[in-house]
Design a protein around this motif. Structure first.
Motif, short mmCIF file in Angstrom:
data_model
loop_
_atom_site.label_atom_id
_atom_site.label_comp_id
_atom_site.label_asym_id
_atom_site.label_seq_id
_atom_site.Cartn_x
_atom_site.Cartn_y
_atom_site.Cartn_z
N LYS A 272 6.00 9.48 11.18
CA LYS A 272 4.97 8.21 10.36
C LYS A 272 5.31 7.76 9.70
O LYS A 272 4.60 6.78 8.55
N SER A 273 6.26 7.23 9.99
CA SER A 273 7.73 6.66 8.66
C SER A 273 6.67 4.80 8.25
O SER A 273 6.81 4.15 7.44
N LEU A 274 6.87 4.03 9.45
CA LEU A 274 6.44 2.86 10.09
C LEU A 274 5.46 3.04 9.44
O LEU A 274 5.48 1.64 8.86
N LEU A 275 4.14 3.80 9.69
CA LEU A 275 2.61 3.80 8.83
C LEU A 275 2.18 3.22 6.92
O LEU A 275 2.04 2.21 6.87
N LYS A 276 4.21 4.14 6.63
CA LYS A 276 3.64 4.13 5.11
C LYS A 276 4.51 2.69 4.61
O LYS A 276 4.14 1.39 3.81
N THR A 277 5.34 2.11 5.33
CA THR A 277 6.09 0.97 5.24
C THR A 277 5.55 -0.43 5.06
O THR A 277 5.90 -1.23 5.06
N HIS A 278 4.65 0.01 6.25
CA HIS A 278 3.86 -1.45 7.21
C HIS A 278 2.48 -1.62 6.95
O HIS A 278 1.49 -1.82 7.95
N SER A 279 1.39 -0.29 6.80
CA SER A 279 0.12 -0.65 6.37
C SER A 279 0.04 -1.94 5.27
O SER A 279 -1.42 -1.98 6.00
N ALA A 280 0.57 -1.86 4.80
CA ALA A 280 -0.38 -2.51 3.51
C ALA A 280 -0.11 -4.43 4.99
O ALA A 280 -1.04 -4.96 4.55
N GLN A 281 1.29 -4.64 5.24
CA GLN A 281 1.14 -5.91 6.66
C GLN A 281 -0.13 -5.78 7.19
O GLN A 281 -0.57 -6.72 7.30
N LEU A 282 -0.44 -4.10 8.18
CA LEU A 282 -1.27 -4.57 9.00
C LEU A 282 -2.82 -4.67 7.80
O LEU A 282 -4.03 -5.64 8.87
N HIS A 283 -2.83 -3.91 6.85
CA HIS A 283 -4.09 -4.45 6.34
C HIS A 283 -4.14 -5.90 6.34
O HIS A 283 -5.48 -6.49 6.08
N CYS A 284 -3.42 -6.53 5.44
CA CYS A 284 -3.31 -7.47 5.63
C CYS A 284 -3.92 -8.79 6.80
O CYS A 284 -4.69 -9.77 6.83
N LEU A 285 -2.80 -8.43 7.68
CA LEU A 285 -2.93 -9.09 8.60
C LEU A 285 -4.54 -9.08 9.40
O LEU A 285 -5.72 -9.78 10.10
N LEU A 286 -5.66 -7.83 8.74
CA LEU A 286 -6.93 -7.36 9.76
C LEU A 286 -8.00 -7.97 8.50
O LEU A 286 -8.91 -8.60 8.64
N GLY A 287 -7.55 -7.61 7.04
CA GLY A 287 -7.98 -9.30 6.51
C GLY A 287 -8.29 -10.42 7.19
O GLY A 287 -9.27 -11.29 6.66
N LEU A 288 -6.98 -10.82 7.48
CA LEU A 288 -6.89 -12.36 7.96
C LEU A 288 -7.73 -12.56 9.75
O LEU A 288 -8.46 -13.65 9.43
N TYR A 289 -7.67 -11.74 10.23
CA TYR A 289 -9.02 -11.04 11.47
C TYR A 289 -9.76 -11.42 10.81
O TYR A 289 -10.72 -12.05 11.65
#
Length: 607
Positions: A360-377
Motif C-alpha cells: 500500500k505504498s501509494l496510499l502513503k504517498t498520495h493520502s494527502a492528495q486524496l484528503h485534499c480532493l475530498l475536502g474540495l468535494y
C-alpha cells in the motif's frame, strides 16, 4: 574429463535448460525444483552453487510470497560470491536483489549496508559501480535522505568523467537535478540542468542524445510547473511533445538496440513507452494549471488508454503512479466543471489503486492528495465540517509546501463560509508568515492574494479587497492562469457592484464569464450570471436581465442535479475517512445520504 564428469555435465546442462523452459512457461515451481536438483551434484563448484542460489532467490522473490526462503538463497549467493575472483555479475546482482528485498521489507538500513559494501568492491567495474550508485541513491531518496542521495550521484558524475562517458555523466547529473526538484531547490535545479544540457550535447550516439534530451526537457517542464510558470513552459513542452513522437515512432530503434552497446550505456531512466505516458501526464498538469479543462480531460483519457495497453503487456508499478496522478487531475476538473458525482468516483478509483499497490505504498504517498480532493468535494457541496477535517488531514499528512498551502487556502475559504473568524485570522497569519516570504509558486501566491481579497470583501474592506485582487489578477495574467484570472475578475466585479460602480463591475464580469466559458467553470459562471442579472436590472435592460436569469438557472440546476447524484453514491462515504485505511466503496442501490442544501452556493474556490 572422465565418464562420470561428462555425465554430470550433461545432466547439469539439461537441468538448466529445463529450469529455463519451465520459467518461460510460468511453471515456477518446477523451474525451482530443477535448480534445487543441482545441489545434489557432488562435488558442486562454488561458482555453480552461488549462481544457483541467486537464480532460485530471484525467482522466489519475483514470483512468490516466500520472502524468508528468497532471502536465505540470496544471502547465500551474496556470501559465497565474496571469495570468488572475477565473479562480478553474481556478486553484485545478488547484492542488488537482496537490497531490493530488504527495502520491500522496510529494512532500508540493511539494504544500504549491503550496497555500500558492494560499491566499495565494484570500483573496477564501471557498469556495476554505476548501477549500485543509482540503486543506493534511490533508496536514500525514498527515505527522504536527499543530501546523501545527491552525494552518491555526485560520485557517479566523477566516475563517468574518469571513463569519458558523456551519456553516463548526463544521466547522473539529471538524476541529481530530479532530487533537487523534489527538494524544491529551484535555483540549484536550473544550474544543474544547464550543466546537464551542455553535457548531453557532447554525446556521440544520436539516439542516446535524443533520449537524454527527453529526460532533460521533462525535468525542465516539471521544475517550471512546480513554480507555477505555465506560460513560459509552453514552448519547452511543445519541443518535448515533438521529440517523444519521434522516439515512439516505428522508425526509432527498439530500446534493446540503443542501450547496452557499451558498459556505460546500459542505463535507461524509463522505457520509451513509459516516457510517452509521462509526457501526457505533464501535458495534463500544464493544461490543468492553465485552466484548459477540456484539453486536460482529452489528454487524461488518451494517457489512461495508453496505460491500459501497457498494463496488458506488463503491469509495471510506475503505471499505477501515473494512473493515480491522472485520476487526481481529472477529479479536480470534474469539481470545477460541476461534475461532483464523477469526481468522487475518480477519487475512489485512485484510492483503490493506492490500496492495491505493494505494501500500500501509494496510499502513503498520495493520502494527502486524496484528503485534499475530498475536502474540495465536500466544500463544493457545502459540507463544511467534513471539508475542514479533510483539509486539516491533508496538511498533517504531507511535507510538500505547495500541497500544504493549497489545502490551507481552501481551509481558509471554509472558515470564511462558516463565519469562524478566529480560526480564519489565525490561519491567514500562519500562511503569511510561513509562505509569502520568497514563495516561488506564482499560481499559489496569486491564489493567496485571492483568498485575502475574498476575506476583505466579506469584512466590507472593499478598497483592500481591490488591492489584493489586482495582485492576484496580475499574477494570473502574467502566466496565463485562466482560472485564477476568472476568479479574480468575478470577485472584483462583485466588489465594484457592492460599492455601486456598475460600469467597472460590468467591465470585470464580462471577461470573467468569457474565460469561465472557455475553461469551463460552472461555479464562476453561476456567480457571474448572478452579478450580470443584478447589473442588467440596475441598467433597466430587461431582455439581458432575463437571459442572465435563464443562464443562472441552468448553472444552478446543473449543480443541483449533480448534487442529487452524489447523494446516491456509495463513494460519498469517503468523506468520513480521516485516519487509517479508507473504507470500501462498492456501489449499492440501497445506500442513500441526505443531500446538502445548495441554496447559498456562490462559487467554490479550488484553483
Amino acid at each position: 574429463m572422465n565418464a562420470q564428469s561428462q555425465s554430470q555435465e550433461r545432466a547439469y546442462i539439461a537441468l538448466l535448460g529445463l529450469a529455463e523452459h519451465f520459467r518461460n512457461t510460468c511453471n515456477i515451481r518446477k523451474s525451482i525444483q530443477c535448480l534445487e536438483a543441482l545441489f545434489t551434484f557432488s562435488p558442486l563448484s562454488k561458482k555453480v552453487e552461488a549462481r544457483t542460489h541467486l537464480q532460485i532467490g530471484q525467482m522466489l522473490f519475483t514470483y512468490t510470497n516466500n520472502v524468508d526462503l528468497a532471502r536465505s538463497h540470496l544471502e547465500q549467493a551474496w556470501s559465497l560470491s565474496q571469495n570468488i575472483q572475477g565473479f562480478d555479475d553474481i556478486r553484485f546482482d545478488s547484492s542488488c536483489t537482496l537490497s531490493q528485498l530488504y527495502q520491500q521489507e522496510n529494512q532500508s538500513d540493511t539494504a544500504k549496508t549491503i550496497l555500500r559494501k558492494a560499491i566499495e568492491n565494484s570500483q573496477h567495474n564501471i557498469y556495476w559501480y554505476s548501477k549500485l550508485l543509482f540503486k543506493i541513491a534511490q533508496i536514500h531518496a525514498n527515505d527522504k535522505e536527499y543530501n546523501l542521495a545527491s552525494e552518491y550521484l555526485s560520485i557517479g558524475v566523477e566516475a563517468a568523467e574518469e571513463n569519458n562517458s558523456s551519456y553516463l555523466k548526463t544521466q547522473f547529473l539529471l538524476n541529481r537535478a530530479m532530487i533537487l526538484i523534489i527538494e524544491r531547490k529551484s535555483n540549484d535545479v536550473i544550474s544543474l540542468l544547464n550543466q546537464a544540457g551542455a553535457c548531453l550535447e557532447t554525446i556521440q550516439n544520436l539516439n542516446l542524445k535524443e533520449y537524454s534530451r527527453v529526460f532533460h526537457l521533462i525535468l525542465q517542464v516539471s521544475n517550471s510547473l512546480q513554480l507555477g510558470h505555465v506560460k513560459s513552459v509552453k514552448e519547452i513542452l511543445k519541443q518535448l511533445q515533438r521529440i517523444i513522437q519521434t522516439i515512439v515512432s516505428t522508425n526509432w530503434p527498439p530500446d534493446e538496440q540503443i542501450f547496452g552497446q557499451q558498459p556505460t550505456e546500459h542505463f535507461m531512466w524509463l522505457p520509451k513507452e513509459q516516457l510517452f505516458v509521462l509526457v501526457y501526464v505533464l501535458t495534463v498538469s500544464q493544461s490543468m494549471i492553465s485552466g484548459f479543462l477540456e484539453k486536460t480531460q482529452k489528454y487524461t483519457e488518451k494517457a489512461l488508454t495508453q496505460i491500459e495497453k501497457l498494463k496488458a503487456q506488463e503491469n509495471k508499478p510506475i503505471l499505477a503512479v501515473f494512473e493515480v496522478i491522472l485520476l487526481e487531475h481529472i477529479a479536480m476538473c470534474r469539481l470545477i466543471t460541476g461534475n461532483r458525482s464523477w469526481a468522487i468516483k475518480e477519487i475512489s478509483d485512485a484510492k483503490d489503486i493506492c490500496l492495491a499497490s505493494p505494501n500500500k505504498s501509494l496510499l502513503k504517498t498520495h493520502s494527502a492528495q486524496l484528503h485534499c480532493l475530498l475536502g474540495l468535494y465536500a466544500m463544493s457541496g457545502n459540507i463544511y465540517d467534513r471539508a475542514e477535517l479533510q483539509f486539516k488531514t491533508s496538511v498533517q499528512e504531507t511535507n510538500h509546501k505547495e500541497l500544504k498551502l493549497f489545502s490551507n487556502l481552501n481551509l481558509a475559504v471554509v472558515y470564511l463560509r462558516m463565519g469562524q473568524d478566529d480560526k480564519l485570522k489565525e490561519l491567514l497569519n500562519h500562511i503569511a508568515a510561513e509562505y509569502t516570504p520568497n514563495f516561488s509558486n506564482q499560481a499559489l501566491l496569486g491564489s493567496y492574494y485571492w483568498v485575502q481579497g475574498l476575506n476583505s470583501f466579506y469584512k466590507g474592506g472593499f478598497h483592500e479587497a481591490k488591492r489584493f485582487l489586482r495582485e492576484s489578477l496580475k499574477m494570473g495574467n502574467a502566466e496565463d492562469l485562466n482560472r485564477l484570472t476568472s476568479c479574480s475578475l468575478v470577485l472584483l466585479s462583485q466588489v465594484f457592484l457592492s460599492i455601486g460602480n456598475s460600469k467597472e463591475a460590468m467591465n470585470m464580469v464580462i471577461p470573467a464569464m468569457q474565460l469561465a466559458g472557455k475553461i469551463p467553470d460552472v461555479n464562476v459562471q453561476l456567480w457571474g450570471s448572478s452579478i450580470q442579472r443584478q447589473l442588467y436590472k440596475q441598467l433597466g435592460q430587461l431582455q439581458s436581465e432575463q437571459e442572465a436569469f435563464r443562464q443562472h438557472k441552468i448553472y444552478s440546476q446543473t449543480l443541483i442535479n449533480d448534487q442529487y447524484k452524489c447523494g446516491q453514491m456509495m463513494q460519498h462515504v469517503l468523506l468520513d475517512w480521516i485516519s487509517n485505511e479508507p473504507p470500501a466503496t462498492v456501489e449499492s442501490t440501497d445506500f442513500q445520504m441526505a443531500m446538502p442544501s445548495t441554496s447559498n452556493f456562490t462559487g467554490t474556490y479550488h484553483q
